[in-house]
Write a protein that holds these residues in place. Structure first.
Motif, short mmCIF file in Angstrom:
data_model
loop_
_atom_site.label_atom_id
_atom_site.label_comp_id
_atom_site.label_asym_id
_atom_site.label_seq_id
_atom_site.Cartn_x
_atom_site.Cartn_y
_atom_site.Cartn_z
N GLY A 221 11.73 -8.44 -38.01
CA GLY A 221 12.73 -8.14 -36.99
C GLY A 221 13.85 -7.29 -37.51
O GLY A 221 14.99 -7.41 -37.07
N ALA A 222 13.56 -6.37 -38.44
CA ALA A 222 14.58 -5.51 -39.01
C ALA A 222 15.26 -4.67 -37.92
O ALA A 222 14.72 -4.50 -36.82
CB ALA A 222 13.97 -4.59 -40.07
N VAL A 223 16.44 -4.14 -38.24
CA VAL A 223 17.23 -3.40 -37.25
C VAL A 223 16.42 -2.29 -36.60
O VAL A 223 16.44 -2.13 -35.37
CB VAL A 223 18.50 -2.81 -37.91
CG1 VAL A 223 19.21 -1.86 -36.95
CG2 VAL A 223 19.45 -3.93 -38.33
N HIS A 224 15.70 -1.51 -37.39
CA HIS A 224 14.99 -0.35 -36.85
C HIS A 224 13.85 -0.76 -35.93
O HIS A 224 13.35 0.06 -35.15
CB HIS A 224 14.46 0.54 -37.97
CG HIS A 224 13.32 -0.02 -38.75
ND1 HIS A 224 13.49 -1.00 -39.70
CD2 HIS A 224 11.99 0.24 -38.71
CE1 HIS A 224 12.31 -1.31 -40.22
NE2 HIS A 224 11.39 -0.58 -39.63
N GLU A 225 13.44 -2.03 -35.98
CA GLU A 225 12.39 -2.53 -35.09
C GLU A 225 12.99 -3.29 -33.91
O GLU A 225 12.59 -3.09 -32.75
CB GLU A 225 11.44 -3.46 -35.85
CG GLU A 225 10.73 -2.78 -37.01
CD GLU A 225 10.06 -3.80 -37.92
OE1 GLU A 225 10.55 -4.95 -37.99
OE2 GLU A 225 9.06 -3.44 -38.56
N SER A 226 13.94 -4.15 -34.19
CA SER A 226 14.43 -5.06 -33.16
C SER A 226 15.45 -4.43 -32.22
O SER A 226 15.49 -4.76 -31.03
CB SER A 226 15.04 -6.31 -33.81
OG SER A 226 16.13 -5.99 -34.67
N LEU A 227 16.29 -3.52 -32.72
CA LEU A 227 17.32 -2.94 -31.84
C LEU A 227 16.70 -2.03 -30.78
O LEU A 227 17.06 -2.14 -29.59
CB LEU A 227 18.37 -2.20 -32.67
CG LEU A 227 19.52 -1.60 -31.85
CD1 LEU A 227 20.21 -2.65 -31.00
CD2 LEU A 227 20.52 -0.91 -32.77
N PRO A 228 15.78 -1.11 -31.12
CA PRO A 228 15.14 -0.33 -30.06
C PRO A 228 14.40 -1.21 -29.06
O PRO A 228 14.37 -0.91 -27.86
CB PRO A 228 14.17 0.58 -30.83
CG PRO A 228 14.80 0.74 -32.17
CD PRO A 228 15.39 -0.62 -32.46
N PHE A 229 13.80 -2.31 -29.54
CA PHE A 229 13.12 -3.24 -28.64
C PHE A 229 14.13 -3.84 -27.66
O PHE A 229 13.89 -3.87 -26.45
CB PHE A 229 12.45 -4.35 -29.46
CG PHE A 229 11.62 -5.30 -28.64
CD1 PHE A 229 10.24 -5.15 -28.57
CD2 PHE A 229 12.19 -6.35 -27.96
CE1 PHE A 229 9.46 -6.03 -27.81
CE2 PHE A 229 11.43 -7.23 -27.20
CZ PHE A 229 10.06 -7.07 -27.13
N ALA A 230 15.26 -4.32 -28.18
CA ALA A 230 16.29 -4.91 -27.33
C ALA A 230 16.82 -3.89 -26.33
O ALA A 230 17.07 -4.20 -25.16
CB ALA A 230 17.43 -5.47 -28.18
N ALA A 231 16.99 -2.63 -26.78
CA ALA A 231 17.50 -1.59 -25.89
C ALA A 231 16.53 -1.31 -24.75
O ALA A 231 16.94 -1.09 -23.60
CB ALA A 231 17.76 -0.31 -26.68
#
Length: 285
Positions: A221-231
């Motif tokens: 769930g690293a930032v580069h994976e989880s943040l675009p998902f959340a967006a």
């Protein structure tokens, strides 16, 4: 005067006036480029999504060109809620010090094209989010989003007994009132869906026991994976409920708290924060 096709190259990215009303940001690939930038690839930022542009002195004889996104304009920045490190800010371009005049001219060109209401919160998302279907591997689940439903498939080894016994969960957008992303770079990082039936409160305050939350961990769930998902989820959700309607429903305290988070993260200057704070405080709910 900067024209369509003119580019400004800095560390990790190239900014280009794509047309009369947008800036195209192309992120570099390489070991030193933040992984979030590599995951984003490129982003077209409509100038109506920008509220200001500044140039400041950076470290080690560099200058920093920064565009300030309007609140409510970019689902990525809304999901981040001020948690991104400065070096991972996609609206920030670092250049060698000798390019300061070029950076200043680029910033001035952006400012000259801003809309009269550029300092107002956007009524809808103006910057595109990553498109589903998307998959995210968290510590205790594999999370999927197909554009209409968010699904949690629990890990046998990572999920708590509460989640494992409850079985996999599926949440259509119609069941959601929002989401909260807590960066995996901090303690207790997680992605949590907020359900209409619970109001703004989670079903269980503990993310590892909340059936609508996935817990991040080292390498998961690293930032580069989880943040675009959340967006992407947030953009799809707001597509069903206009941002303007949500903003009117938000309490004054919530709006001021969000401004404070942006200011603390360096996304608003002291002057911008004070102006927006005073205006929000004066607006009737």
């Amino acid at each position: 005067m900067w024209r369509m096709g003119d580019v400004l190259a800095g560390n990790h990215a190239v900014w280009e006036f794509d047309d009369s009303d947008s800036v195209l940001i192309r992120f570099a690939r390489g070991m030193r480029t933040p992984r979030l930038f590599q995951a984003l690839g490129s982003r077209r930022i409509p100038l109506e999504a920008v509220s200001a542009a500044t140039v400041t002195a950076g470290k080690r004889d560099t200058v920093v060109l920064r565009a300030l996104p309007r609140p409510g304009a970019d689902p990525l920045m809304e999901a981040a809620a001020g948690q991104l490190k400065e070096t991972c800010d996609p609206y920030r371009l670092v250049l060698p010090g000798d390019r300061a005049p070029l950076a200043a001219a680029f910033a001035e060109e952006i400012r000259s094209r801003l809309a009269p209401d550029a300092d107002e919160p956007a009524s809808r998302f103006l910057v595109e989010a990553p498109q589903p279907p998307l998959q995210l591997k968290a510590y205790d689940a594999r999370v999927g989003f197909d554009g209409s439903t968010v699904s949690f498939h629990w890990s046998r080894t990572g999920a708590t007994s509460t989640k494992w016994k409850a079985g996999d969960q599926h949440y259509p957008l119609t069941a959601l009132s929002g989401l909260a992303w807590s960066s995996p770079e901090g303690p207790g990082g997680h992605l949590r869906l907020l359900l209409h039936e619970n109001g703004d409160a989670p079903a269980d305050p503990r993310p590892d026991h909340d059936l609508a939350a996935a817990v991040f961990g080292v390498g998961c769930g690293a930032v580069h994976e989880s943040l675009p998902f959340a967006a992407a989820v947030l953009a799809a959700l707001r597509g069903r409920t206009p941002v303007g309607a949500a903003a009117r429903a938000r309490s004054g305290d919530d709006r001021l708290r969000h401004l404070s988070e942006l200011h603390s993260a360096g996304l608003l200057t002291d002057g911008e924060y004070a102006a927006l704070r005073d205006r929000f405080a004066a607006e009737p709910l």
